[in-house]
Design an enzyme around this catalytic site. Structure first.
Site, PDB file in Angstrom:
ATOM      1  N   ASP A  67      32.342  52.066 127.591  1.00 21.52           N
ATOM      2  CA  ASP A  67      33.297  50.997 127.332  1.00 21.52           C
ATOM      3  C   ASP A  67      32.832  49.781 128.124  1.00 21.52           C
ATOM      4  O   ASP A  67      31.972  49.898 129.008  1.00 21.52           O
ATOM      5  CB  ASP A  67      34.689  51.451 127.771  1.00 21.52           C
ATOM      6  CG  ASP A  67      35.718  50.343 127.673  1.00 21.52           C
ATOM      7  OD1 ASP A  67      35.814  49.710 126.614  1.00 21.52           O
ATOM      8  OD2 ASP A  67      36.407  50.114 128.684  1.00 21.52           O
ATOM      9  N   ASP A 126      35.131  46.473 129.156  1.00 20.46           N
ATOM     10  CA  ASP A 126      36.140  45.953 130.089  1.00 20.46           C
ATOM     11  C   ASP A 126      36.712  47.077 130.939  1.00 20.46           C
ATOM     12  O   ASP A 126      37.250  48.060 130.409  1.00 20.46           O
ATOM     13  CB  ASP A 126      37.283  45.283 129.315  1.00 20.46           C
ATOM     14  CG  ASP A 126      36.809  44.136 128.444  1.00 20.46           C
ATOM     15  OD1 ASP A 126      36.838  42.995 128.904  1.00 20.46           O
ATOM     16  OD2 ASP A 126      36.375  44.400 127.301  1.00 20.46           O
ATOM     17  N   ASP A 156      37.527  53.853 130.862  1.00 20.39           N
ATOM     18  CA  ASP A 156      38.518  53.765 131.944  1.00 20.39           C
ATOM     19  C   ASP A 156      39.965  53.848 131.481  1.00 20.39           C
ATOM     20  O   ASP A 156      40.882  53.761 132.315  1.00 20.39           O
ATOM     21  CB  ASP A 156      38.324  52.444 132.703  1.00 20.39           C
ATOM     22  CG  ASP A 156      38.711  51.242 131.860  1.00 20.39           C
ATOM     23  OD1 ASP A 156      39.626  50.498 132.253  1.00 20.39           O
ATOM     24  OD2 ASP A 156      38.097  51.035 130.791  1.00 20.39           O
TER      25      ASP A 156
END
Length: 236
Positions: free
Chosen positions: A13, A15, A171
């Site tokens: 991922d 961000d 995250d």
């Protein structure tokens, strides 16, 4: 499900996983909220809104504050963010070392993000310019957002690696659900925006508090069971 050390590629991922983009997202969002005579949000609240795409973020803000013109708010935020994309954003400590080590080991890497594709490319070009990503899959109009597995599966195809041998690192619960839908082992990046308890509840193969812990776990040795890995990486 393959073990972590069976990974032949790693998907990240963006961000909250590779780059801490929250400061710019929060700054731009609050600039626009004030312009629209709405209440600015603390960074902790904006943090909880990141991951599902910009439209979802704006929709939630509109729902919470009762704004009447979501389209204008979205357009103004998008314009502001394009102009201030990496004003404060930076890669997380240890990310560049992690990426360099994976490349040195011959593992192809890719990015799979709900950020608009052109913005994802610009963030990577400005903040991680020397990293050779085998694929970058940002969101494009008409394509499903994560947690739909489409982008992750396309990244695996472009890297030439079967999904079961692609390790997904993210995250937020959205990332974990994406990996699970794609049939990929997944690592919860505890240094990002997700809450530890929530991430743990989604059953990642490993939870790491830092990129260095992930790098250590990916050494060509046996990976401990999930319960032990969480104890080593930090209690949930």
């Amino acid at each position: 499900m393959a073990r972590l050390n069976d990974a032949q590629a790693v998907l990240f991922d963006l961000d909250g996983t590779l780059v801490d983009t929250l400061p710019d997202i929060a700054w731009c969002l609050n600039q626009v909220l004030v312009q629209h005579q709405l209440a600015a949000l603390p960074e902790a609240r904006v943090r909880a809104l990141v991951g599902g795409g910009v439209a979802a973020m704006i929709e939630q803000v509109v729902l919470e504050q009762g704004a009447s013109d979501a389209g204008r708010l979205l357009a103004d935020y998008s314009a502001c963010y394009r102009q201030h994309l990496v004003q404060y954003s930076r890669p997380y400590a240890g990310i560049e070392r992690l990426l360099e080590t994976l490349a040195a080991r011959g593992l192809p890497i890719a990015v799979v993000t709900n950020k608009a594709h052109v913005l994802a490319l610009q963030v990577l070009e400005r903040l991680l310019p020397t990293t050779a990503f085998g694929a970058v899959l940002g969101h494009q109009p008409g394509q499903p957002l994560k947690p739909a597995p489409d982008a992750a599966l396309l990244a695996a195809e472009r890297l030439g690696v079967a999904p079961v041998h692609c390790l997904f690192v993210g995250d937020t619960p959205i990332d974990l659900l994406t990996a699970q839908a794609a049939g990929m082992p997944v690592v919860a990046a505890g240094w990002g925006y997700g809450e530890p308890e929530t991430l743990g509840a989604h059953g990642p193969q490993l939870y790491c508090q830092t990129p260095d812990q992930l790098l250590a776990a990916l050494r060509p040795t046996a990976v401990p069971p999930l319960s032990q890995s969480m104890e080593l990486a930090g209690s949930l």
